[in-house]
Motif scaffolding. Structure first.
Motif, PDB file in Angstrom:
ATOM      1  N   UNK A  93     -48.304 -22.543 -40.586  1.00 33.46           N
ATOM      2  CA  UNK A  93     -49.572 -23.028 -41.147  1.00 33.46           C
ATOM      3  C   UNK A  93     -50.496 -21.867 -41.504  1.00 33.46           C
ATOM      4  N   UNK A  94     -50.413 -20.773 -40.761  1.00 34.36           N
ATOM      5  CA  UNK A  94     -51.288 -19.637 -41.034  1.00 34.36           C
ATOM      6  C   UNK A  94     -50.981 -19.009 -42.389  1.00 34.36           C
ATOM      7  N   UNK A  95     -49.774 -19.192 -42.911  1.00 30.43           N
ATOM      8  CA  UNK A  95     -49.471 -18.691 -44.255  1.00 30.43           C
ATOM      9  C   UNK A  95     -50.371 -19.350 -45.298  1.00 30.43           C
ATOM     10  N   UNK A  96     -50.744 -20.615 -45.071  1.00 34.34           N
ATOM     11  CA  UNK A  96     -51.648 -21.308 -45.989  1.00 34.34           C
ATOM     12  C   UNK A  96     -53.004 -20.602 -46.025  1.00 34.34           C
ATOM     13  N   UNK A  97     -53.505 -20.220 -44.849  1.00 30.35           N
ATOM     14  CA  UNK A  97     -54.780 -19.501 -44.794  1.00 30.35           C
ATOM     15  C   UNK A  97     -54.666 -18.127 -45.432  1.00 30.35           C
ATOM     16  N   UNK A  98     -53.539 -17.483 -45.248  1.00 27.52           N
ATOM     17  CA  UNK A  98     -53.313 -16.178 -45.858  1.00 27.52           C
ATOM     18  C   UNK A  98     -53.335 -16.297 -47.370  1.00 27.52           C
ATOM     19  N   UNK A  99     -52.659 -17.302 -47.902  1.00 28.27           N
ATOM     20  CA  UNK A  99     -52.638 -17.515 -49.352  1.00 28.27           C
ATOM     21  C   UNK A  99     -54.028 -17.869 -49.864  1.00 28.27           C
ATOM     22  N   UNK A 100     -54.746 -18.729 -49.140  1.00 27.55           N
ATOM     23  CA  UNK A 100     -56.075 -19.144 -49.600  1.00 27.55           C
ATOM     24  C   UNK A 100     -57.086 -18.002 -49.594  1.00 27.55           C
ATOM     25  N   UNK A 101     -56.905 -17.004 -48.733  1.00 31.93           N
ATOM     26  CA  UNK A 101     -57.834 -15.870 -48.733  1.00 31.93           C
ATOM     27  C   UNK A 101     -57.436 -14.784 -49.720  1.00 31.93           C
ATOM     28  N   UNK A 102     -56.183 -14.766 -50.132  1.00 35.11           N
ATOM     29  CA  UNK A 102     -55.741 -13.696 -51.026  1.00 35.11           C
ATOM     30  C   UNK A 102     -55.655 -14.113 -52.486  1.00 35.11           C
ATOM     31  N   UNK A 103     -55.658 -15.410 -52.753  1.00 35.79           N
ATOM     32  CA  UNK A 103     -55.568 -15.888 -54.128  1.00 35.79           C
ATOM     33  C   UNK A 103     -56.934 -16.416 -54.552  1.00 35.79           C
ATOM     34  N   UNK A 104     -57.386 -15.956 -55.685  1.00 40.20           N
ATOM     35  CA  UNK A 104     -58.672 -16.435 -56.213  1.00 40.20           C
ATOM     36  C   UNK A 104     -58.423 -17.744 -56.955  1.00 40.20           C
ATOM     37  N   UNK A 105     -59.006 -18.823 -56.453  1.00 42.32           N
ATOM     38  CA  UNK A 105     -58.847 -20.139 -57.072  1.00 42.32           C
ATOM     39  C   UNK A 105     -60.199 -20.578 -57.603  1.00 42.32           C
ATOM     40  N   UNK A 106     -60.210 -20.914 -58.866  1.00 40.60           N
ATOM     41  CA  UNK A 106     -61.443 -21.403 -59.474  1.00 40.60           C
ATOM     42  C   UNK A 106     -61.336 -22.919 -59.652  1.00 40.60           C
ATOM     43  N   UNK A 107     -62.449 -23.585 -59.492  1.00 37.62           N
ATOM     44  CA  UNK A 107     -62.443 -25.049 -59.611  1.00 37.62           C
ATOM     45  C   UNK A 107     -62.125 -25.511 -61.032  1.00 37.62           C
ATOM     46  N   UNK A 108     -62.420 -24.715 -62.032  1.00 36.92           N
ATOM     47  CA  UNK A 108     -62.147 -25.115 -63.412  1.00 36.92           C
ATOM     48  C   UNK A 108     -60.659 -25.202 -63.623  1.00 36.92           C
TER      49      UNK A 108
END
Length: 190
Positions: A175-190
């Motif tokens: 599950x921590x891989x999800x947090x790693x990906x979410x902090x390293x990938x810039x996701x824009x709402x658009x």
């Protein structure tokens, strides 16, 4: 209940005194106290502990135990190592506590702005005694907690390696891989 309160007073009191007298965060004395307390407990303390200590209590030869593909390999290696050292389950408790406690205290020391209060909360909220029952989960949680400083500082490769090591003890560490990906990938709402 009294032994737990005494451990709390010793650990938090020592950390408080060392912080005020020497202006640094105590590590060794609290770690030794917490490791020794976890080591000398009886195998009946903790819901799953009788299951974890079964091979020790029955003096099962580690050469006769096949690795189970449904149990994490890191944990099985750790159990086999402890069985090779001694059939005394206290050795097993000592090895597990010697992994969990230092990693946890180092993480608290790195991440917390108020080390003494965080140490107090770690003990009183039951995070310390959690691994008395869930050893595999406790080891994985301590390793994942240690990985947090790498995730926060965006050191991706060390974080991936540390999280992978945690998955060798419990699959929930994935599950921590999800947090790693979410902090390293810039996701824009658009």
């Amino acid at each position: 209940m009294l032994p737990y309160v005494l451990v709390l007073i010793l650990v938090a009191g020592w950390a408080y005194l060392e912080k005020n007298a020497l202006n640094w965060n105590a590590f060794w004395i609290p770690a030794i106290i917490l490791i020794l307390f976890a080591t000398v407990r009886d195998y009946t303390i903790g819901t799953d502990t009788p299951t974890y200590t079964r091979n020790f209590r029955l003096h099962i030869n580690p050469d006769g135990i096949a690795f189970n593909p449904y149990i994490e390999q890191g944990y099985q290696f750790l159990e086999h190592l402890a069985l090779r050292i001694s059939f005394d389950y206290s050795v097993y408790f000592f090895i597990c506590a010697s992994i969990i406690i230092p990693l946890t205290l180092l993480s608290i020391k790195k991440l917390s702005p108020d080390y003494v209060m965080s140490l107090f909360c770690h003990i009183t909220y039951g995070f310390y005694t959690f691994f008395f029952s869930g050893v595999r989960q406790g080891i994985a949680m301590a390793i994942c907690l240690y990985a947090h400083s790498f995730i926060i500082n965006k050191k991706i490769i060390p974080a991936i390696v540390i999280i992978f090591i945690a998955t060798l003890f419990h699959v929930s560490a994935y599950i921590l891989f999800i947090f790693l990906i979410s902090t390293s990938v810039k996701i824009r709402l658009e």
